[in-house]
Design a protein around this motif. Structure first.
Motif, PDB file in Angstrom:
ATOM      1  N   VAL A  34      29.518 -74.713  16.729  1.00 46.31           N
ATOM      2  CA  VAL A  34      27.853 -74.415  16.667  1.00 46.31           C
ATOM      3  C   VAL A  34      27.759 -72.807  16.819  1.00 46.31           C
ATOM      4  CG1 VAL A  34      26.103 -74.571  18.142  1.00 46.31           C
ATOM      5  CG2 VAL A  34      27.141 -76.537  17.824  1.00 46.31           C
ATOM      6  N   VAL A  35      28.704 -72.091  17.471  1.00 48.72           N
ATOM      7  CA  VAL A  35      28.612 -70.775  17.801  1.00 48.72           C
ATOM      8  C   VAL A  35      29.022 -70.022  16.194  1.00 48.72           C
ATOM      9  CG1 VAL A  35      29.791 -68.605  18.516  1.00 48.72           C
ATOM     10  CG2 VAL A  35      28.948 -70.382  19.957  1.00 48.72           C
ATOM     11  N   MET A  49      21.225 -66.494  19.541  1.00 43.96           N
ATOM     12  CA  MET A  49      22.166 -67.385  19.658  1.00 43.96           C
ATOM     13  C   MET A  49      21.696 -68.601  20.593  1.00 43.96           C
ATOM     14  SD  MET A  49      26.028 -66.741  18.741  1.00 43.96           S
ATOM     15  CE  MET A  49      26.322 -64.920  18.504  1.00 43.96           C
ATOM     16  N   ARG A  50      21.606 -67.763  21.755  1.00 42.95           N
ATOM     17  CA  ARG A  50      21.249 -68.807  23.000  1.00 42.95           C
ATOM     18  C   ARG A  50      19.892 -69.298  23.097  1.00 42.95           C
ATOM     19  NH1 ARG A  50      18.711 -68.946  27.346  1.00 42.95           N
ATOM     20  NH2 ARG A  50      17.440 -67.040  27.216  1.00 42.95           N
ATOM     21  N   VAL A  51      18.726 -68.798  22.362  1.00 42.45           N
ATOM     22  CA  VAL A  51      17.714 -69.541  22.281  1.00 42.45           C
ATOM     23  C   VAL A  51      17.715 -70.229  21.190  1.00 42.45           C
ATOM     24  CG1 VAL A  51      15.240 -68.726  21.507  1.00 42.45           C
ATOM     25  CG2 VAL A  51      16.378 -67.187  23.261  1.00 42.45           C
ATOM     26  N   ILE A  55      22.391 -73.139  24.131  1.00 39.93           N
ATOM     27  CA  ILE A  55      23.661 -73.365  24.570  1.00 39.93           C
ATOM     28  C   ILE A  55      23.325 -72.698  26.084  1.00 39.93           C
ATOM     29  CG2 ILE A  55      26.210 -72.467  24.579  1.00 39.93           C
ATOM     30  CD1 ILE A  55      26.064 -72.427  21.698  1.00 39.93           C
ATOM     31  N   PRO A  56      23.906 -73.157  27.019  1.00 36.90           N
ATOM     32  CA  PRO A  56      23.807 -72.347  28.475  1.00 36.90           C
ATOM     33  C   PRO A  56      24.656 -71.018  28.331  1.00 36.90           C
ATOM     34  CG  PRO A  56      24.595 -74.873  28.787  1.00 36.90           C
ATOM     35  CD  PRO A  56      24.481 -74.500  27.367  1.00 36.90           C
ATOM     36  N   ARG A  63      32.422 -69.042  25.013  1.00 34.65           N
ATOM     37  CA  ARG A  63      32.871 -69.416  23.765  1.00 34.65           C
ATOM     38  C   ARG A  63      33.236 -68.094  22.908  1.00 34.65           C
ATOM     39  NH1 ARG A  63      35.760 -72.499  23.741  1.00 34.65           N
ATOM     40  NH2 ARG A  63      35.520 -72.575  26.003  1.00 34.65           N
ATOM     41  N   LEU A  64      32.216 -67.266  23.083  1.00 32.80           N
ATOM     42  CA  LEU A  64      32.112 -65.804  22.336  1.00 32.80           C
ATOM     43  C   LEU A  64      33.371 -64.969  22.833  1.00 32.80           C
ATOM     44  CD1 LEU A  64      28.532 -64.760  22.319  1.00 32.80           C
ATOM     45  CD2 LEU A  64      29.752 -65.541  20.392  1.00 32.80           C
TER      46      LEU A  64
END
Length: 162
Positions: A34-35, A49-51, A55-56, A63-64
């Motif tokens: 997904v990232v 990305m978070r918004v 992803i928590p 992940r990054l």
């Protein structure tokens, strides 16, 4: 009458150094792809990305960081006026080499998992706009059209089971 079944030759070979297993150590977690989807789509900043993905925060951070450690992504500093330095995440050459994987994964998902209205994402050729799809070709440029055209065999790094 019981037929004699010959065990597959693959059982003779060790899989401890399997490159598929090694790749899945980096890519095998759901949020990793997904990232990568986000970065391939041009979304490179953590908060974006978070918004967008929901992803928590800690999962996204992990992940990054893992993708940076693996050499798939690199961090590029940037600073908004009046703010602290932050980082964007950019694909390295190793990361760009995952494009065929992303295209194949999206193609499979679009074929089997899309909503009735159609797939939510398509990858297209920049030049002509035609949809991309993954194809297999051997080193001699022969097209591979079916699974029966593929023969897995031990490579130069294979070790016999002992």
């Amino acid at each position: 009458m019981v037929a004699h079944v010959t065990p597959p030759e693959a059982l003779d070979w060790d899989v401890d150094n399997c490159t598929i297993s090694r790749a899945m150590e980096i890519l095998g977690e759901k949020w990793t792809m997904v990232v990568l989807r986000e970065i391939f789509s041009g979304i490179r900043r953590f908060e974006d990305m978070r918004v967008r993905t929901r992803i928590p925060r800690q999962v996204l951070t992990n992940r990054l960081s893992a993708l940076v450690r693996a050499g798939v992504l690199r961090r590029e500093p940037y600073r908004e006026p009046g703010a602290r330095v932050r980082h964007e995440y950019r694909l390295t050459e190793k990361g760009f080499d995952l494009y065929p994987v992303m295209i194949a994964l999206a193609g499979w998902g679009n074929r089997y998992l899309a909503d009735p209205a159609g797939p939510p994402i398509q990858f297209v050729h920049w030049d002509c706009g035609a949809e991309l799809h993954a194809e297999l070709h051997c080193a001699e440029s022969h097209e591979v059209t079916g699974h029966r055209d593929v023969l897995p065999r031990p490579g130069p790094g294979a070790h016999r089971r002992g």
